[in-house]
Design an enzyme around this catalytic site. Structure first.
Site, PDB file in Angstrom:
ATOM      1  CE  LYS A 147     -49.622 -37.267 -15.556  1.00 14.96           C
ATOM      2  NZ  LYS A 147     -48.966 -36.400 -14.561  1.00 14.96           N
TER       3      LYS A 147
ATOM      4  NE  ARG B 259     -39.574 -35.427 -18.653  1.00 12.56           N
ATOM      5  CZ  ARG B 259     -40.891 -35.490 -18.480  1.00 12.56           C
ATOM      6  NH1 ARG B 259     -41.478 -36.676 -18.384  1.00 12.56           N
ATOM      7  NH2 ARG B 259     -41.621 -34.400 -18.407  1.00 12.56           N
TER       8      ARG B 259
ATOM      9  NE  ARG C  60     -49.634 -31.618 -18.832  1.00 11.83           N
ATOM     10  CZ  ARG C  60     -48.783 -32.651 -18.876  1.00 11.83           C
ATOM     11  NH1 ARG C  60     -49.030 -33.697 -19.616  1.00 11.83           N
ATOM     12  NH2 ARG C  60     -47.688 -32.622 -18.151  1.00 11.83           N
TER      13      ARG C  60
ATOM     14  NE  ARG D 160     -42.797 -30.840 -15.739  1.00 10.49           N
ATOM     15  CZ  ARG D 160     -42.057 -31.921 -15.423  1.00 10.49           C
ATOM     16  NH1 ARG D 160     -40.838 -31.780 -14.947  1.00 10.49           N
ATOM     17  NH2 ARG D 160     -42.550 -33.106 -15.579  1.00 10.49           N
TER      18      ARG D 160
ATOM     19  NE  ARG E 155     -39.736 -37.886 -14.250  1.00 10.51           N
ATOM     20  CZ  ARG E 155     -40.933 -37.505 -14.699  1.00 10.51           C
ATOM     21  NH1 ARG E 155     -42.004 -38.224 -14.424  1.00 10.51           N
ATOM     22  NH2 ARG E 155     -41.056 -36.386 -15.366  1.00 10.51           N
TER      23      ARG E 155
HETATM   24  P1  AMP Z   1     -45.285 -34.955 -19.309  1.00  8.70           P
HETATM   25  O1  AMP Z   1     -44.289 -35.955 -19.784  1.00  8.70           O
HETATM   26  O2  AMP Z   1     -46.705 -35.454 -19.384  1.00  8.70           O
HETATM   27  O3  AMP Z   1     -44.936 -34.370 -17.967  1.00  8.70           O
HETATM   28  O4  AMP Z   1     -45.219 -33.727 -20.360  1.00  8.70           O
HETATM   29  C1  AMP Z   1     -44.044 -32.981 -20.568  1.00  8.70           C
HETATM   30  C2  AMP Z   1     -44.360 -31.657 -21.225  1.00  8.70           C
HETATM   31  O5  AMP Z   1     -44.998 -31.888 -22.500  1.00  8.70           O
HETATM   32  C3  AMP Z   1     -45.346 -30.761 -20.472  1.00  8.70           C
HETATM   33  O6  AMP Z   1     -44.695 -29.989 -19.472  1.00  8.70           O
HETATM   34  C4  AMP Z   1     -45.910 -29.908 -21.603  1.00  8.70           C
HETATM   35  O7  AMP Z   1     -44.966 -28.928 -22.021  1.00  8.70           O
HETATM   36  C5  AMP Z   1     -46.018 -30.921 -22.734  1.00  8.70           C
HETATM   37  N1  AMP Z   1     -47.321 -31.637 -22.744  1.00  8.70           N
HETATM   38  C6  AMP Z   1     -47.537 -32.971 -22.553  1.00  8.70           C
HETATM   39  N2  AMP Z   1     -48.838 -33.277 -22.654  1.00  8.70           N
HETATM   40  C7  AMP Z   1     -49.493 -32.108 -22.901  1.00  8.70           C
HETATM   41  C8  AMP Z   1     -50.865 -31.767 -23.080  1.00  8.70           C
HETATM   42  N3  AMP Z   1     -51.843 -32.679 -23.028  1.00  8.70           N
HETATM   43  N4  AMP Z   1     -51.157 -30.447 -23.319  1.00  8.70           N
HETATM   44  C9  AMP Z   1     -50.188 -29.520 -23.404  1.00  8.70           C
HETATM   45  N5  AMP Z   1     -48.871 -29.766 -23.218  1.00  8.70           N
HETATM   46  C10 AMP Z   1     -48.516 -31.055 -22.980  1.00  8.70           C
END
Ligand code: AMP
Length: 214
Positions: free
Chosen positions: A14, A160, A88, A171, A127
């Site tokens: 994404k 990360r 999400r 995840r 990554r």
């Molecule tokens: P990402 O970078 O989108 O993979 O997000 C990393 C982490 O941030 C996720 O594993 C969640 O813990 C949190 N997170 C990001 N976006 C959301 C969302 N829309 N709702 C809930 N948690 C989120």
């Protein structure tokens, strides 16, 4: 306000797709980036979200909705948003619909990025990300020119904390339980555009752009 949504499991690409679509005029909103930024700043939000993020669980809906409402309230009516990692959960999707209806905006496309779990585990464990601009690299497929240094702004390229195999698998299961139901939510509205992302980066970008033109 118009919006597109990039939907798909963690590691589907994404962020990488968003980096490219930004050049088409979208304003990129990644809730993951917003939350990581709060962690870095160590503000009040940081203590609330740290444990969720480190384990790969979702941060509570109320908090995400608060962040999004604040961000959208400052936006210009003709901003073209590209949401990455949001919504999400169904509650987040319903809330986004309500906000968009209120300003008579519309979601035009939901790009559903599809990829096999084992490919994702491989991608995410290799990554690396720039701490400053968020550019995405990969140890095998797209290493930075200089090890540990971002090609774009010289920022530190790091791994990360949630990109380790155990957290990645958590995840993925959080995704299939809580986020995958959004597929039928958007399909019923006629907005869903499935895109196979198991090929290369350029192939994904081309497929997504073709959907957005349609
Ligand atoms: P990402 O970078 O989108 O993979 O997000 C990393 C982490 O941030 C996720 O594993 C969640 O813990 C949190 N997170 C990001 N976006 C959301 C969302 N829309 N709702 C809930 N948690 C989120």
């Amino acid at each position: 306000m118009k919006a597109i949504i990039l939907l798909g499991p963690p590691g589907a690409g994404k962020g990488t797709l968003a980096e490219s679509l930004v050049h088409d005029g979208y304003r990129h909103v990644s809730t993951g980036d917003i939350l990581r930024d709060a962690l870095k700043k160590g503000n009040a939000l940081a203590d609330e979200i740290r444990s969720y993020m480190e384990s790969g669980s979702l941060v509570p809906d109320e908090l995400i909705i608060r962040i999004i409402k604040e961000l959208l309230s400052e936006a210009d009516r003709d901003t073209l948003f590209m949401f990455d990692g949001f919504p999400r959960t169904l509650a987040q999707a319903e809330c986004l619909d309500a906000i968009i209806d209120e300003v008579e905006g519309a979601i035009s496309h939901v790009i559903m990025m599809q990829c096999d779990d084992e490919i994702i585990v491989k991608r995410l464990s290799g990554r690396r990300v720039c701490r400053q601009c968020g550019a995405v690299f990969h140890v095998d497929n797209k290493p930075p020119k200089v090890d540990g240094v971002c090609d774009h702004d010289g920022g530190e390229v790091y791994q990360r904390a949630d990109d380790n195999e155990e957290t990645i698998r958590n995840r993925l299961s959080v995704y299939s339980e809580q986020t995958k139901p959004l597929t039928s939510f958007y399909e019923e509205k006629g907005l869903l555009h499935p895109v196979d992302v198991s090929g290369g980066i350029q192939d994904t970008i081309d497929r997504a752009r073709a959907c957005l033109k349609g």
